[in-house]
Design a protein around this motif. Structure first.
Motif, PDB file in Angstrom:
ATOM      1  N   LYS A  49       0.837  -1.283  -0.018  1.00 14.46           N
ATOM      2  CA  LYS A  49      -0.115  -0.069   0.017  1.00 14.46           C
ATOM      3  C   LYS A  49       0.805   1.346  -0.083  1.00 14.46           C
ATOM      4  O   LYS A  49       0.399   2.127  -0.630  1.00 14.46           O
ATOM      5  CB  LYS A  49      -0.968  -0.256   1.323  1.00 14.46           C
ATOM      6  CG  LYS A  49      -2.119  -1.023   0.979  1.00 14.46           C
ATOM      7  CD  LYS A  49      -3.134  -0.463   0.138  1.00 14.46           C
ATOM      8  CE  LYS A  49      -3.912   0.502   0.962  1.00 14.46           C
ATOM      9  NZ  LYS A  49      -5.132   1.038   0.316  1.00 14.46           N
ATOM     10  N   ARG A  52       3.806   0.823  -3.222  1.00 16.73           N
ATOM     11  CA  ARG A  52       3.156   0.666  -4.786  1.00 16.73           C
ATOM     12  C   ARG A  52       4.030   0.083  -5.718  1.00 16.73           C
ATOM     13  O   ARG A  52       4.551   0.832  -6.470  1.00 16.73           O
ATOM     14  CB  ARG A  52       2.542   1.961  -5.178  1.00 16.73           C
ATOM     15  CG  ARG A  52       1.460   2.401  -4.441  1.00 16.73           C
ATOM     16  CD  ARG A  52       0.895   3.648  -4.824  1.00 16.73           C
ATOM     17  NE  ARG A  52      -0.271   4.206  -3.965  1.00 16.73           N
ATOM     18  CZ  ARG A  52      -1.754   4.120  -4.152  1.00 16.73           C
ATOM     19  NH1 ARG A  52      -2.056   3.914  -5.225  1.00 16.73           N
ATOM     20  NH2 ARG A  52      -2.373   4.728  -3.284  1.00 16.73           N
ATOM     21  N   LYS A  73      -6.508  -9.920  -0.927  1.00 18.81           N
ATOM     22  CA  LYS A  73      -6.478  -8.738  -0.421  1.00 18.81           C
ATOM     23  C   LYS A  73      -5.892  -7.557  -1.161  1.00 18.81           C
ATOM     24  O   LYS A  73      -6.665  -6.434  -1.357  1.00 18.81           O
ATOM     25  CB  LYS A  73      -5.762  -8.824   0.919  1.00 18.81           C
ATOM     26  CG  LYS A  73      -6.139  -7.367   1.957  1.00 18.81           C
ATOM     27  CD  LYS A  73      -5.221  -7.392   3.167  1.00 18.81           C
ATOM     28  CE  LYS A  73      -5.973  -8.502   4.213  1.00 18.81           C
ATOM     29  NZ  LYS A  73      -5.348  -7.999   5.556  1.00 18.81           N
ATOM     30  N   ARG A  75      -5.805  -7.820  -4.416  1.00 12.79           N
ATOM     31  CA  ARG A  75      -6.574  -7.656  -5.871  1.00 12.79           C
ATOM     32  C   ARG A  75      -7.740  -6.727  -5.414  1.00 12.79           C
ATOM     33  O   ARG A  75      -8.290  -6.482  -6.390  1.00 12.79           O
ATOM     34  CB  ARG A  75      -6.868  -9.142  -6.116  1.00 12.79           C
ATOM     35  CG  ARG A  75      -5.911  -9.889  -6.900  1.00 12.79           C
ATOM     36  CD  ARG A  75      -5.544  -9.159  -8.444  1.00 12.79           C
ATOM     37  NE  ARG A  75      -4.546  -9.500  -8.949  1.00 12.79           N
ATOM     38  CZ  ARG A  75      -3.353  -9.112  -8.926  1.00 12.79           C
ATOM     39  NH1 ARG A  75      -3.248  -7.880  -8.225  1.00 12.79           N
ATOM     40  NH2 ARG A  75      -2.167  -9.682  -9.582  1.00 12.79           N
ATOM     41  N   ALA A  76      -8.366  -6.906  -4.061  1.00 15.81           N
ATOM     42  CA  ALA A  76      -9.439  -6.229  -3.768  1.00 15.81           C
ATOM     43  C   ALA A  76      -9.401  -4.848  -3.435  1.00 15.81           C
ATOM     44  O   ALA A  76     -10.436  -4.317  -3.493  1.00 15.81           O
ATOM     45  CB  ALA A  76     -10.370  -7.084  -2.526  1.00 15.81           C
ATOM     46  N   ASP A  77      -8.181  -4.451  -3.505  1.00 11.36           N
ATOM     47  CA  ASP A  77      -8.050  -3.015  -2.808  1.00 11.36           C
ATOM     48  C   ASP A  77      -7.975  -2.342  -4.348  1.00 11.36           C
ATOM     49  O   ASP A  77      -7.155  -2.513  -5.141  1.00 11.36           O
ATOM     50  CB  ASP A  77      -6.499  -2.950  -2.357  1.00 11.36           C
ATOM     51  CG  ASP A  77      -6.208  -1.581  -1.753  1.00 11.36           C
ATOM     52  OD1 ASP A  77      -5.908  -0.796  -2.316  1.00 11.36           O
ATOM     53  OD2 ASP A  77      -6.628  -1.341  -0.613  1.00 11.36           O
ATOM     54  N   ASP A  78      -8.696  -1.078  -4.462  1.00  6.35           N
ATOM     55  CA  ASP A  78      -8.850  -0.296  -5.601  1.00  6.35           C
ATOM     56  C   ASP A  78      -7.424   0.467  -5.938  1.00  6.35           C
ATOM     57  O   ASP A  78      -7.197   0.740  -6.943  1.00  6.35           O
ATOM     58  CB  ASP A  78      -9.893   0.778  -5.215  1.00  6.35           C
ATOM     59  CG  ASP A  78     -11.192   0.123  -5.169  1.00  6.35           C
ATOM     60  OD1 ASP A  78     -11.507  -0.922  -5.767  1.00  6.35           O
ATOM     61  OD2 ASP A  78     -12.004   0.902  -4.712  1.00  6.35           O
ATOM     62  N   GLU A  79      -6.547   0.628  -4.924  1.00  2.00           N
ATOM     63  CA  GLU A  79      -5.457   1.457  -5.120  1.00  2.00           C
ATOM     64  C   GLU A  79      -4.475   0.473  -5.653  1.00  2.00           C
ATOM     65  O   GLU A  79      -3.283   1.083  -6.372  1.00  2.00           O
ATOM     66  CB  GLU A  79      -4.933   2.122  -3.871  1.00  2.00           C
ATOM     67  CG  GLU A  79      -5.701   3.086  -3.440  1.00  2.00           C
ATOM     68  CD  GLU A  79      -5.418   3.933  -2.140  1.00  2.00           C
ATOM     69  OE1 GLU A  79      -4.385   3.212  -1.245  1.00  2.00           O
ATOM     70  OE2 GLU A  79      -6.047   4.718  -1.607  1.00  2.00           O
ATOM     71  N   GLY A  81      -4.765  -2.975  -6.577  1.00  2.00           N
ATOM     72  CA  GLY A  81      -5.311  -4.125  -6.989  1.00  2.00           C
ATOM     73  C   GLY A  81      -4.629  -4.693  -8.285  1.00  2.00           C
ATOM     74  O   GLY A  81      -4.754  -6.107  -8.646  1.00  2.00           O
ATOM     75  N   GLU A  82      -3.926  -3.754  -9.050  1.00  2.00           N
ATOM     76  CA  GLU A  82      -3.356  -4.353 -10.293  1.00  2.00           C
ATOM     77  C   GLU A  82      -1.947  -4.804 -10.103  1.00  2.00           C
ATOM     78  O   GLU A  82      -1.391  -4.973 -11.204  1.00  2.00           O
ATOM     79  CB  GLU A  82      -3.136  -3.252 -11.403  1.00  2.00           C
ATOM     80  CG  GLU A  82      -4.833  -2.922 -11.907  1.00  2.00           C
ATOM     81  CD  GLU A  82      -5.539  -4.080 -12.489  1.00  2.00           C
ATOM     82  OE1 GLU A  82      -4.826  -4.672 -13.111  1.00  2.00           O
ATOM     83  OE2 GLU A  82      -6.864  -4.479 -12.281  1.00  2.00           O
TER      84      GLU A  82
END
Length: 97
Positions: A49, A52, A73, A75-79, A81-82
């Motif tokens: 997080k 990055r 976890k 993959r589910a995070d918008d920031e 996830g990629e």
């Protein structure tokens, strides 16, 4: 940097075995990459997080929270996830099923 030189990557290594994490980080740094280590999934997620990274290398079998749970976890995070994830493990293939 020319087109033929590899790009320096930022890598987060998550492994509960300190020797493995330190070894992988040393190999990555020797190749010119920036490596950061975490000893568990919670710390690994926090690093992903905050930093990055270009890629996260995650041990599958860890106490408390598995690498697969950490992957989900991320993959589910918008920031983050990629973020590309590479799984690492010492398990024999027949033990992983």
């Amino acid at each position: 940097m020319s087109d033929t030189e590899p790009r320096q990557l930022s890598v987060v290594v998550v492994d509960d075995e300190p020797d493995v994490a330190v070894y992988l980080a040393a190999v990555l740094e020797k190749k010119g990459h920036e490596a950061h280590t975490a000893g568990n999934a919670a710390d690994g997620f926090a690093l992903v997080k905050s930093l990055r990274p270009d890629v996260a290398c995650i041990d599958i079998v860890m106490p408390e929270e598995t690498g697969v749970a950490l992957f989900r976890k991320i993959r589910a995070d918008d920031e983050v996830g990629e973020t590309p994830v590479v799984f690492i493990t010492a398990l024999k293939p027949e033990m992983a099923t």
